[in-house]
Design an enzyme around this catalytic site. Structure first.
Site, PDB file in Angstrom:
ATOM      1  N   HIS A   3       0.065  51.611  10.649  1.00 59.56           N
ATOM      2  CA  HIS A   3       0.524  51.822   9.264  1.00 59.56           C
ATOM      3  C   HIS A   3      -0.680  51.753   8.331  1.00 59.56           C
ATOM      4  O   HIS A   3      -1.230  50.683   8.075  1.00 59.56           O
ATOM      5  CB  HIS A   3       1.612  50.792   8.914  1.00 59.56           C
ATOM      6  N   ARG A   4      -1.078  52.917   7.838  1.00 57.53           N
ATOM      7  CA  ARG A   4      -2.384  53.054   7.186  1.00 57.53           C
ATOM      8  C   ARG A   4      -2.442  52.506   5.779  1.00 57.53           C
ATOM      9  O   ARG A   4      -3.519  52.212   5.271  1.00 57.53           O
ATOM     10  CB  ARG A   4      -2.789  54.531   7.195  1.00 57.53           C
ATOM     11  N   ARG A  31       6.816  49.251  -1.639  1.00 60.35           N
ATOM     12  CA  ARG A  31       7.213  50.597  -1.215  1.00 60.35           C
ATOM     13  C   ARG A  31       6.881  50.779   0.268  1.00 60.35           C
ATOM     14  O   ARG A  31       7.692  51.291   1.042  1.00 60.35           O
ATOM     15  CB  ARG A  31       6.469  51.647  -2.046  1.00 60.35           C
ATOM     16  N   GLN A  82     -11.653  39.825  19.188  1.00 58.71           N
ATOM     17  CA  GLN A  82     -11.911  39.581  20.614  1.00 58.71           C
ATOM     18  C   GLN A  82     -13.410  39.642  20.904  1.00 58.71           C
ATOM     19  O   GLN A  82     -13.826  39.453  22.034  1.00 58.71           O
ATOM     20  CB  GLN A  82     -11.158  40.595  21.467  1.00 58.71           C
ATOM     21  N   ARG A 102      10.367  50.444  11.663  1.00 57.51           N
ATOM     22  CA  ARG A 102      10.171  49.414  12.691  1.00 57.51           C
ATOM     23  C   ARG A 102      11.355  48.465  12.858  1.00 57.51           C
ATOM     24  O   ARG A 102      11.376  47.655  13.787  1.00 57.51           O
ATOM     25  CB  ARG A 102       8.900  48.605  12.388  1.00 57.51           C
TER      26      ARG A 102
END
Ligand SMILES: Cc1cc2nc3c(=O)[nH]c(=O)nc-3n(C[C@H](O)[C@H](O)[C@H](O)COP(=O)(O)OP(=O)(O)OC[C@H]3O[C@@H](n4cnc5c(N)ncnc54)[C@H](O)[C@@H]3O)c2cc1C
Length: 207
Positions: free
Chosen positions: A74-75, A153, A84, A162
């Site tokens: 989701h940009r 929004r 990591q 989702r």
């Protein structure tokens, strides 16, 4: 999975009304109940850009790297995630899907594989390989921590995609936890999303 609300725009719905009324120069129409009516009108007309003025930040612990990868697609959000490269993962925790946990044979294979990953990771470290390269043997099941910030929004967009029955169980469960907190802070902005607790899905009621 543990979902924590770290921050949310204070008095978000009042702010949305105050800002939204700029379009109509209609501040004189503010009255008891006008905030709810105004936000319902914005959502009904699809004039949801006004909702971008309010935002919320959540920290999610105990989700798998498979889940966080879905989330970061989701940009229009800001993310910060456990590295990591810098964090030593030699004793990593992992997520076991229920379908595997409830199947004895599958569970055995899964556990053996994860233990093998741990062993290989440590072996690579002992051979002088840096964490950033040793991590190439870590599984999708590994637990991670991620923080996500976005505006209302975009939260509505994420909840739509989702929380739906088409999304996977892990991201759906997180979405439901987020929606519950958004609903308690800004009920009108998210009132058209109905949580079915039994099926663990979200449906949108079009008014
Ligand atoms: C059930 C499900 C299955 C999926 N399966 C796959 C899969 O198999 N493979 C895969 O790669 N992905 C998959 N995805 C991820 C999906 O393709 C999207 O990348 C992800 O859901 C992000 O959604 P988005 O692009 O709508 O929205 P966001 O990135 O959240 O952006 C929000 C909205 O902003 C607008 N927007 C953002 N960027 C742009 C842009 N560059 N140009 C124009 N408009 C833009 C769009 O309107 C977009 O809907 C799946 C998602 C779901 C929900």
């Amino acid at each position: 999975v543990l979902v924590e609300l770290l921050s949310i725009t204070p008095d978000a719905e009042e702010l949305i009304e105050e800002i939204g009324r700029t379009a109509y120069l209609s501040w004189d129409k503010k009255s008891k109940g006008s905030t709810e009516r105004f936000i319902r009108m914005l959502v009904k007309k699809g004039h949801t850009s006004v909702l971008e003025h309010a935002k919320a930040t959540f920290r999610i612990r105990g989700g798998s790297r498979a889940f966080t990868h879905q989330l970061v697609r989701h940009r229009l959000c800001a993310f910060t995630q456990q590295s990591q490269r810098y964090v030593n993962e030699s004793n990593f925790n992992y997520i076991t899907p229920k379908s595997i946990e409830n199947n004895e044979a599958a569970n055995q294979i899964f556990k053996a594989f994860v233990h093998q990953c741990r062993h290989l990771y440590k072996t690579l470290q002992s051979l002088g390989i840096k964490n950033e390269d040793a991590r190439f043997v870590l599984p999708n099941a590994i637990e991670s921590v991620i923080v996500i910030t976005t505006n209302f929004r975009q939260w509505r967009h994420i909840i739509n995609l989702r929380g739906s029955k088409h999304a996977q169980w892990e991201i759906r469960n997180v979405t439901i936890a987020i929606l519950q907190m958004l609903k308690s802070n800004a009920p009108t902005c998210f009132e058209d999303f109905i949580i079915n607790e039994e099926e663990k899905v979200v449906r949108r009621i079009m008014k």
